[in-house]
Write a protein that holds these residues in place. Structure first.
Motif, PDB file in Angstrom:
ATOM      1  N   GLU A  91       0.850  -1.204   0.000  1.00 18.36           N
ATOM      2  CA  GLU A  91       0.000   0.000   0.000  1.00 18.36           C
ATOM      3  C   GLU A  91       0.885   1.255   0.000  1.00 18.36           C
ATOM      4  N   GLN A  92       2.006   1.175   0.712  1.00 21.09           N
ATOM      5  CA  GLN A  92       2.967   2.272   0.693  1.00 21.09           C
ATOM      6  C   GLN A  92       3.532   2.467  -0.721  1.00 21.09           C
ATOM      7  N   ALA A  93       3.774   1.365  -1.396  1.00 19.72           N
ATOM      8  CA  ALA A  93       4.281   1.453  -2.770  1.00 19.72           C
ATOM      9  C   ALA A  93       3.251   2.082  -3.704  1.00 19.72           C
ATOM     10  N   VAL A  94       1.969   1.747  -3.535  1.00 21.11           N
ATOM     11  CA  VAL A  94       0.914   2.347  -4.364  1.00 21.11           C
ATOM     12  C   VAL A  94       0.912   3.855  -4.191  1.00 21.11           C
ATOM     13  N   ASN A  95       1.019   4.304  -2.943  1.00 20.81           N
ATOM     14  CA  ASN A  95       0.991   5.752  -2.680  1.00 20.81           C
ATOM     15  C   ASN A  95       2.193   6.475  -3.284  1.00 20.81           C
ATOM     16  N   ASN A  96       3.321   5.779  -3.412  1.00 20.23           N
ATOM     17  CA  ASN A  96       4.535   6.405  -3.960  1.00 20.23           C
ATOM     18  C   ASN A  96       4.683   6.175  -5.462  1.00 20.23           C
ATOM     19  N   SER A  97       3.769   5.397  -6.048  1.00 23.61           N
ATOM     20  CA  SER A  97       3.894   5.087  -7.474  1.00 23.61           C
ATOM     21  C   SER A  97       3.632   6.338  -8.318  1.00 23.61           C
ATOM     22  N   THR A  98       4.385   6.462  -9.387  1.00 29.80           N
ATOM     23  CA  THR A  98       4.241   7.597 -10.310  1.00 29.80           C
ATOM     24  C   THR A  98       3.822   7.148 -11.704  1.00 29.80           C
ATOM     25  N   SER A  99       3.757   5.830 -11.941  1.00 20.64           N
ATOM     26  CA  SER A  99       3.373   5.326 -13.249  1.00 20.64           C
ATOM     27  C   SER A  99       2.282   4.265 -13.103  1.00 20.64           C
ATOM     28  N   PHE A 107      -1.094  -3.162  -7.050  1.00 20.11           N
ATOM     29  CA  PHE A 107      -2.484  -3.570  -6.819  1.00 20.11           C
ATOM     30  C   PHE A 107      -2.682  -5.067  -7.062  1.00 20.11           C
ATOM     31  N   HIS A 108      -1.995  -5.614  -8.061  1.00 27.98           N
ATOM     32  CA  HIS A 108      -2.110  -7.039  -8.347  1.00 27.98           C
ATOM     33  C   HIS A 108      -1.654  -7.863  -7.138  1.00 27.98           C
ATOM     34  N   LEU A 131      -6.392  -3.728 -13.078  1.00 26.91           N
ATOM     35  CA  LEU A 131      -6.803  -3.732 -14.489  1.00 26.91           C
ATOM     36  C   LEU A 131      -7.037  -2.323 -15.012  1.00 26.91           C
ATOM     37  N   ARG A 132      -7.428  -1.396 -14.152  1.00 33.60           N
ATOM     38  CA  ARG A 132      -7.594  -0.013 -14.603  1.00 33.60           C
ATOM     39  C   ARG A 132      -6.251   0.570 -15.063  1.00 33.60           C
ATOM     40  N   ASN A 133      -5.165   0.096 -14.443  1.00 36.23           N
ATOM     41  CA  ASN A 133      -3.841   0.592 -14.827  1.00 36.23           C
ATOM     42  C   ASN A 133      -3.190  -0.259 -15.915  1.00 36.23           C
ATOM     43  N   ASN A 134      -3.704  -1.492 -16.110  1.00 37.19           N
ATOM     44  CA  ASN A 134      -3.193  -2.334 -17.199  1.00 37.19           C
ATOM     45  C   ASN A 134      -4.301  -3.313 -17.608  1.00 37.19           C
ATOM     46  N   ASP A 137      -3.657  -7.270 -18.868  1.00 34.91           N
ATOM     47  CA  ASP A 137      -3.038  -8.328 -18.074  1.00 34.91           C
ATOM     48  C   ASP A 137      -4.055  -9.452 -17.842  1.00 34.91           C
ATOM     49  N   ASP A 138      -3.855 -10.589 -18.549  1.00 39.68           N
ATOM     50  CA  ASP A 138      -4.780 -11.725 -18.428  1.00 39.68           C
ATOM     51  C   ASP A 138      -4.682 -12.400 -17.056  1.00 39.68           C
ATOM     52  N   GLU A 139      -3.508 -12.381 -16.472  1.00 40.41           N
ATOM     53  CA  GLU A 139      -3.353 -12.999 -15.157  1.00 40.41           C
ATOM     54  C   GLU A 139      -4.205 -12.268 -14.113  1.00 40.41           C
ATOM     55  N   THR A 140      -4.172 -10.942 -14.154  1.00 37.82           N
ATOM     56  CA  THR A 140      -5.002 -10.155 -13.230  1.00 37.82           C
ATOM     57  C   THR A 140      -6.479 -10.422 -13.488  1.00 37.82           C
ATOM     58  N   ARG A 141      -6.871 -10.515 -14.762  1.00 36.72           N
ATOM     59  CA  ARG A 141      -8.276 -10.777 -15.096  1.00 36.72           C
ATOM     60  C   ARG A 141      -8.710 -12.157 -14.579  1.00 36.72           C
ATOM     61  N   TYR A 142      -7.839 -13.151 -14.692  1.00 37.72           N
ATOM     62  CA  TYR A 142      -8.152 -14.494 -14.194  1.00 37.72           C
ATOM     63  C   TYR A 142      -8.319 -14.464 -12.669  1.00 37.72           C
ATOM     64  N   ASN A 143      -7.382 -13.769 -11.995  1.00 37.95           N
ATOM     65  CA  ASN A 143      -7.490 -13.673 -10.532  1.00 37.95           C
ATOM     66  C   ASN A 143      -8.761 -12.929 -10.118  1.00 37.95           C
TER      67      ASN A 143
END
Length: 287
Positions: A91-99, A107-108, A131-134, A137-143
């Motif tokens: 969650e800390q990484a999400v907040n610091n993400s720029t891309s 998120f995955h 999925l909103r950011n990519n 990604d079929d793996e995320t869609r399957y999960n």
């Protein structure tokens, strides 16, 4: 005067530039050091988790706003089974993400951790954000599909538990009402019993009042009964005895005996008179 102002302004710009240049150098050095620490951590993470954790923490300390240190440390915690700490770091990484790419990865993995913690509904939202950011990604869609199915079962179990709880509460309420009715009936029976006992006690007192004793200590009712019996005997003495069918009264027997005695006396007197006259003998007939 103008010349002095120009000199001052030039000096201020130079100082500011130098300061900014220094800060930029420090940031570049921190970023370089952080990347080096992350690199060292990645080399040993599969063999020595403790050493890898230390390197990732150094990277975060050198550059708190960088995603690499918190993201890799979160993944390391996930592999080691420390899901709570892994979730915090990602969650800390999400907040610091720029891309979007960085956010998608974070998120995955957050979705994977939530699935491990059996928080399927929250995992669905995490995979959707990934999925909103990519979207490719079929793996995320399957999960995400697995998370939706898990969330559906989770909701059904929740509804079933609520129904069971409501049913249990209803049964408890019914049992409580039945106990209250039973206690109420017992109270009413007790009141009726007390009322009957009071009534019986009143009747006994009333009866005792009717059975008051006279001066001699005998009950008045008994006295009255004896008085009535005495009056009845006096009446019987005054009245002649009534003959009963098929049976002679004592007076009739007495009268009959007197009559028989009188008759016998008359017969005896007649016989005595004839003795005094002599016995008359019968003779033969003349020729």
């Amino acid at each position: 005067m103008k010349r002095l102002l120009r000199v001052i302004l030039t000096l201020f710009v130079a100082v500011s530039f130098a300061q900014n240049n220094k800060e930029n150098k420090q940031q570049l050095l921190a970023l370089k050091n952080a990347n080096n620490y992350v690199y060292e951590g990645n080399k040993v993470v599969n063999d020595d988790f403790v050493l890898a954790e230390m390197e990732y923490r150094k990277a975060i300390y050198e550059n708190p706003n960088a995603i690499a240190g918190s993201y890799n440390l979160g993944n390391a915690y996930y592999k080691s089974g420390n899901l709570d700490e892994a979730l915090y770091r990602l969650e800390q990484a999400v907040n610091n993400s720029t891309s979007k790419a960085e956010k998608h990865k974070a998120f995955h993995n957050i979705g994977n951790i939530l699935m491990q913690n059996k928080k399927c509904t929250e995992a669905v939202e995490a995979y959707k954000n990934a999925l909103r950011n990519n979207p490719t990604d079929d793996e995320t869609r399957y999960n995400l599909a697995l998370a939706k199915e898990c969330a559906k079962n989770e909701q059904e179990n929740k509804d079933q538990n609520e129904d069971d709880n409501n049913k249990e509460n209803k049964e408890d309420q019914q049992e409580k009402d039945q106990n209250e009715d039973k206690n109420k009936n017992n109270e009413n029976e007790g009141d009726n019993k007390d009322e009957q006992e009071n009534k019986d006690e009143g009747d006994e007192k009333e009866k005792e009042g009717d059975d008051k004793e006279d001066e001699n200590g005998k009950p008045e009712d008994e006295k009255d009964d004896k008085g009535k019996q005495g009056d009845k005997k006096d009446d019987e003495k005054k009245q002649p005895p009534k003959p009963q069918p098929g049976k002679m009264s004592p007076q009739q027997i007495k009268n009959l005996l007197e009559a028989m005695n009188n008759q016998e006396q008359k017969v005896q007197e007649k016989m005595n008179a004839e003795k005094q006259k002599g016995i008359k003998v019968k003779t033969d007939k003349d020729w």
